[in-house]
Design a protein around this motif. Structure first.
Motif, PDB file in Angstrom:
ATOM      1  N   LEU A  50       0.708  -1.381   0.113  1.00 22.76           N
ATOM      2  CA  LEU A  50       0.084   0.173   0.257  1.00 22.76           C
ATOM      3  C   LEU A  50       0.913   1.344  -0.076  1.00 22.76           C
ATOM      4  O   LEU A  50       1.920   1.180   0.624  1.00 22.76           O
ATOM      5  CB  LEU A  50      -0.813   0.240   1.260  1.00 22.76           C
ATOM      6  N   ASN A  51       0.397   2.138  -0.567  1.00 27.36           N
ATOM      7  CA  ASN A  51       0.735   3.916  -0.346  1.00 27.36           C
ATOM      8  C   ASN A  51      -0.250   4.638  -0.732  1.00 27.36           C
ATOM      9  O   ASN A  51      -1.373   4.184  -1.069  1.00 27.36           O
ATOM     10  CB  ASN A  51       2.078   3.865  -1.486  1.00 27.36           C
ATOM     11  N   ASN A  52       0.001   5.829  -0.540  1.00 30.04           N
ATOM     12  CA  ASN A  52      -0.937   6.826  -0.667  1.00 30.04           C
ATOM     13  C   ASN A  52      -0.258   7.974  -1.608  1.00 30.04           C
ATOM     14  O   ASN A  52       0.748   8.568  -1.385  1.00 30.04           O
ATOM     15  CB  ASN A  52      -1.461   7.399   0.348  1.00 30.04           C
ATOM     16  N   ARG A  53      -0.732   8.287  -2.728  1.00 27.05           N
ATOM     17  CA  ARG A  53      -0.153   9.169  -3.741  1.00 27.05           C
ATOM     18  C   ARG A  53      -0.034  10.745  -3.021  1.00 27.05           C
ATOM     19  O   ARG A  53       0.661  11.464  -3.393  1.00 27.05           O
ATOM     20  CB  ARG A  53      -1.075   9.278  -5.004  1.00 27.05           C
ATOM     21  N   LYS A  54      -1.036  10.890  -2.149  1.00 20.59           N
ATOM     22  CA  LYS A  54      -0.757  12.191  -1.492  1.00 20.59           C
ATOM     23  C   LYS A  54       0.655  12.246  -0.619  1.00 20.59           C
ATOM     24  O   LYS A  54       1.061  13.485  -0.659  1.00 20.59           O
ATOM     25  CB  LYS A  54      -2.048  12.414  -0.173  1.00 20.59           C
ATOM     26  N   ILE A  55       1.061  11.174  -0.198  1.00 19.80           N
ATOM     27  CA  ILE A  55       2.294  11.291   0.323  1.00 19.80           C
ATOM     28  C   ILE A  55       3.406  11.574  -0.641  1.00 19.80           C
ATOM     29  O   ILE A  55       4.613  12.593  -0.465  1.00 19.80           O
ATOM     30  CB  ILE A  55       2.854  10.038   1.047  1.00 19.80           C
ATOM     31  N   LEU A  56       3.511  11.094  -1.655  1.00 17.83           N
ATOM     32  CA  LEU A  56       4.484  11.266  -2.922  1.00 17.83           C
ATOM     33  C   LEU A  56       4.193  12.921  -3.221  1.00 17.83           C
ATOM     34  O   LEU A  56       5.111  13.381  -3.701  1.00 17.83           O
ATOM     35  CB  LEU A  56       4.363  10.320  -4.017  1.00 17.83           C
ATOM     36  N   LEU A  81       8.133  14.825   7.036  1.00 17.06           N
ATOM     37  CA  LEU A  81       6.999  15.405   6.012  1.00 17.06           C
ATOM     38  C   LEU A  81       5.888  15.892   6.898  1.00 17.06           C
ATOM     39  O   LEU A  81       4.955  16.553   6.095  1.00 17.06           O
ATOM     40  CB  LEU A  81       6.596  14.501   4.831  1.00 17.06           C
ATOM     41  N   GLY A  82       5.701  15.693   8.039  1.00 22.66           N
ATOM     42  CA  GLY A  82       4.505  16.095   8.718  1.00 22.66           C
ATOM     43  C   GLY A  82       3.946  17.466   8.483  1.00 22.66           C
ATOM     44  O   GLY A  82       2.855  17.855   8.793  1.00 22.66           O
ATOM     45  N   SER A  83       4.970  18.601   8.140  1.00 19.34           N
ATOM     46  CA  SER A  83       4.578  19.887   8.185  1.00 19.34           C
ATOM     47  C   SER A  83       3.821  20.112   6.733  1.00 19.34           C
ATOM     48  O   SER A  83       3.152  21.048   6.585  1.00 19.34           O
ATOM     49  CB  SER A  83       5.564  20.535   8.265  1.00 19.34           C
ATOM     50  N   ASN A  84       4.143  19.244   5.700  1.00 20.71           N
ATOM     51  CA  ASN A  84       3.143  19.271   4.532  1.00 20.71           C
ATOM     52  C   ASN A  84       1.827  18.535   4.692  1.00 20.71           C
ATOM     53  O   ASN A  84       1.647  17.479   5.090  1.00 20.71           O
ATOM     54  CB  ASN A  84       4.143  18.435   3.572  1.00 20.71           C
ATOM     55  N   PRO A  85       0.991  19.426   4.527  1.00 17.46           N
ATOM     56  CA  PRO A  85      -0.665  19.084   4.834  1.00 17.46           C
ATOM     57  C   PRO A  85      -0.866  17.769   3.881  1.00 17.46           C
ATOM     58  O   PRO A  85      -1.738  16.961   4.354  1.00 17.46           O
ATOM     59  CB  PRO A  85      -1.477  20.343   4.474  1.00 17.46           C
ATOM     60  N   ARG A  86      -0.546  17.858   2.532  1.00 13.41           N
ATOM     61  CA  ARG A  86      -0.940  16.711   1.784  1.00 13.41           C
ATOM     62  C   ARG A  86      -0.411  15.473   2.433  1.00 13.41           C
ATOM     63  O   ARG A  86      -0.858  14.353   2.097  1.00 13.41           O
ATOM     64  CB  ARG A  86      -0.540  17.005   0.391  1.00 13.41           C
ATOM     65  N   ALA A  87       1.056  15.509   2.494  1.00 10.10           N
ATOM     66  CA  ALA A  87       1.787  14.229   3.000  1.00 10.10           C
ATOM     67  C   ALA A  87       1.092  13.855   4.374  1.00 10.10           C
ATOM     68  O   ALA A  87       0.894  12.801   4.597  1.00 10.10           O
ATOM     69  CB  ALA A  87       3.050  14.631   3.224  1.00 10.10           C
ATOM     70  N   ALA A  88       0.918  14.728   5.139  1.00  8.24           N
ATOM     71  CA  ALA A  88       0.100  14.465   6.707  1.00  8.24           C
ATOM     72  C   ALA A  88      -1.271  13.722   6.292  1.00  8.24           C
ATOM     73  O   ALA A  88      -1.604  12.924   7.097  1.00  8.24           O
ATOM     74  CB  ALA A  88      -0.019  15.625   7.356  1.00  8.24           C
ATOM     75  N   GLN A  89      -2.051  14.311   5.475  1.00  8.39           N
ATOM     76  CA  GLN A  89      -3.304  13.823   5.057  1.00  8.39           C
ATOM     77  C   GLN A  89      -3.060  12.418   4.683  1.00  8.39           C
ATOM     78  O   GLN A  89      -3.878  11.424   4.873  1.00  8.39           O
ATOM     79  CB  GLN A  89      -4.076  14.374   4.207  1.00  8.39           C
ATOM     80  N   GLY A  90      -2.249  11.775   3.599  1.00  4.64           N
ATOM     81  CA  GLY A  90      -1.914  10.703   3.144  1.00  4.64           C
ATOM     82  C   GLY A  90      -1.450   9.613   4.246  1.00  4.64           C
ATOM     83  O   GLY A  90      -1.846   8.516   4.117  1.00  4.64           O
ATOM     84  N   ILE A  91      -0.661  10.228   5.202  1.00  2.00           N
ATOM     85  CA  ILE A  91      -0.013   9.279   6.087  1.00  2.00           C
ATOM     86  C   ILE A  91      -1.270   9.124   6.958  1.00  2.00           C
ATOM     87  O   ILE A  91      -1.593   7.755   7.499  1.00  2.00           O
ATOM     88  CB  ILE A  91       0.897   9.886   6.870  1.00  2.00           C
ATOM     89  N   ALA A  92      -2.139   9.866   7.426  1.00  2.00           N
ATOM     90  CA  ALA A  92      -3.202   9.793   8.321  1.00  2.00           C
ATOM     91  C   ALA A  92      -4.334   8.749   7.553  1.00  2.00           C
ATOM     92  O   ALA A  92      -4.844   7.721   8.252  1.00  2.00           O
ATOM     93  CB  ALA A  92      -3.971  11.033   8.722  1.00  2.00           C
ATOM     94  N   ASP A  93      -4.380   8.915   6.276  1.00  2.00           N
ATOM     95  CA  ASP A  93      -5.211   7.768   5.624  1.00  2.00           C
ATOM     96  C   ASP A  93      -4.751   6.503   5.634  1.00  2.00           C
ATOM     97  O   ASP A  93      -5.596   5.582   5.673  1.00  2.00           O
ATOM     98  CB  ASP A  93      -5.694   8.388   4.001  1.00  2.00           C
TER      99      ASP A  93
END
Length: 456
Positions: A164-170, A245-257
């Motif tokens: 699994l991955n989330n494209r928001k993190i990339l 990457l936690g300060s980046n909102p898109r990456a943070a959302q991908g990690i949470a997802d």
């Protein structure tokens, strides 16, 4: 005479492959249905503009499209579908008022790509797709991975891993490097990491824009690849990614997802050992926007993914102004079968009926026809040998083609209204059984064989 060979990249499928293939398809259909998915069908031929709309597929896939032109037709108007997801988006846009949302569908059918044939790669192959349209829920994301696991486990596929991955993190990684405008080029190159290695991907990323590359600096390429290579493993890799990457909102959302999806998979009893994280997993198609999946058989990774997919929140916008987010996956049936065949894990058979009725010389064949009809009425498949040849040769035919039992009615048995029941594997034979116990006797013997208890 015309050469009977098939075109490159295409195949004839013999019964030894088709029979386990059909059984596997039935298993997949039952699994999809058990989660509430319903079947649909879309045409093999679509309008070219449907398949080539912006975001419908990567440049590589679009170059592999088979154009279809009937005699006197307009070139460039029609093409064979290259997957089942783009036709689904068109289908939902056309029929959304009839089917409603959320809409959970599965579709099984051939797709066509003009790629170079290789082991497990064909120009015509069958995809088994399932998708949920009309929801942003992480529950739907997790259910997709859960169905992949359930379908492959039910089909007795050897141990496999769902990555699994989330494209928001990339996307977040690229934002931190100010490369958002080049995300398509970068992610398509990154998706080749397992195939061409770090040096190959680095070279692609560094290729100038005028040559079709991303034009990245050595430092930018190195940071992307370092992140991807360090992001493989279990849930702990998400902690490390969040720290950087936690300060980046898109990456943070991908990690949470991803964390929420892992939580749901645990609740759905998907074994943790069957799930892995790979923060470099991108998937080549441009329409993925969130979670992505790839599934490989452990030890057979060289065959590539046997089940893959992801979330595509914007795909249907090509065909309708209504927002229709979706998530789904596809099981690559033909690649999976090719892998199982090479691994010696394909349970081959050349008969669809477990029982062979002998056509005994000198006995009215109508007796076999009548008795076989009785077994079929209770759901037991039967084949009657068409010619009254030597019974030993008929038994050899049954053994070769995978029949489990033979029913033999000779002249003495016909007079006594009885039959002999032979196990074609052990050659054990119960003699003089009355016609009145035919169904019970055959059913009981098959049950013993299915449980691995052979009559002797």
């Amino acid at each position: 005479m015309i050469d009977p060979r098939v075109a490159s990249g295409l195949r004839d499928l013999l019964p030894a492959v088709m029979i386990p293939r059909e059984r596997m398809l039935q298993t997949f259909r039952e699994t999809f249905s058990s989660f509430g998915f319903v079947p649909i069908e879309t045409p093999h031929i679509e309008r070219m503009e449907v398949l080539t709309g912006k975001g419908a597929g990567s440049d590589e896939v679009l170059r592999q499209i088979f154009e279809v032109t009937n005699k006197g037709g307009t070139p460039g108007e029609l093409a064979l579908r290259f997957d089942l997801t783009v036709p689904l988006a068109r289908f939902v846009a056309k029929h959304m008022d009839e089917v409603g949302v959320p809409f959970k569908r599965y579709a099984i059918g051939s797709v066509f790509r003009g790629e170079r044939p290789a082991k497990g790669r064909f120009r015509e192959f069958v995809q088994c797709d399932f998708d949920t349209i009309g929801t942003d829920s992480r529950l739907a994301d997790a259910e997709t991975a859960q169905i992949i696991h359930a379908a492959l486990a039910a089909a007795d596929v050897p141990p496999f891993t769902i990555t699994l991955n989330n494209r928001k993190i990339l996307d977040g990684v690229l934002e931190t490097l100010e490369l958002s405008g080049k995300s398509g080029l970068v992610l398509r190159s990154l998706d080749k990491l397992a195939k061409i290695g770090r040096d190959g991907v680095t070279a692609e990323l560094a290729r100038p824009a005028e040559e079709g590359g991303a034009g990245l600096s050595p430092d930018q390429a190195a940071r992307i690849l370092d992140f991807a290579e360090a992001g493989r493993g279990g849930p702990a890799v998400l902690d490390a990614a969040e720290a950087s990457l936690g300060s980046n909102p898109r990456a943070a959302q991908g990690i949470a997802d991803l964390r929420q999806v892992l939580h749901f998979l645990e609740a759905g009893e998907v074994p943790p050992g069957r799930v892995a994280i790979d923060l470099g997993l991108a998937r080549g198609l441009d329409y993925y926007t969130g979670i992505v999946f790839e599934t490989t058989v452990d030890g057979w990774e060289r065959f590539g993914s046997i089940a893959s997919g992801g979330r595509y929140d914007d795909l249907a916008s090509l065909y309708t102004s209504r927002r229709l987010p979706g998530v789904g996956a596809s099981i690559g049936l033909d690649r999976l079968l090719a892998l199982l065949e090479e691994a010696g894990a394909l349970k081959a058979a050349t008969s669809t009926a477990p029982v062979l009725f002998a056509n005994f010389p000198g006995v009215d064949p109508a007796i076999a026809v009548r008795l076989a009809a009785r077994l079929r009425k209770v759901g037991i498949g039967c084949e009657i040998y068409p010619e009254p040849i030597q019974v030993g040769k008929q038994m050899g035919y049954g053994s070769k083609h995978g029949h489990k039992l033979a029913v033999i009615v000779g002249p003495d048995e016909a007079a006594a209204e009885s039959f002999n029941l032979r196990s074609l594997e052990t050659r054990h034979e119960d003699k003089g059984l009355a016609w009145s116990v035919l169904e019970d006797s055959v059913h009981g013997a098959l049950e013993l064989l299915d449980n691995g208890r052979l009559p002797s």
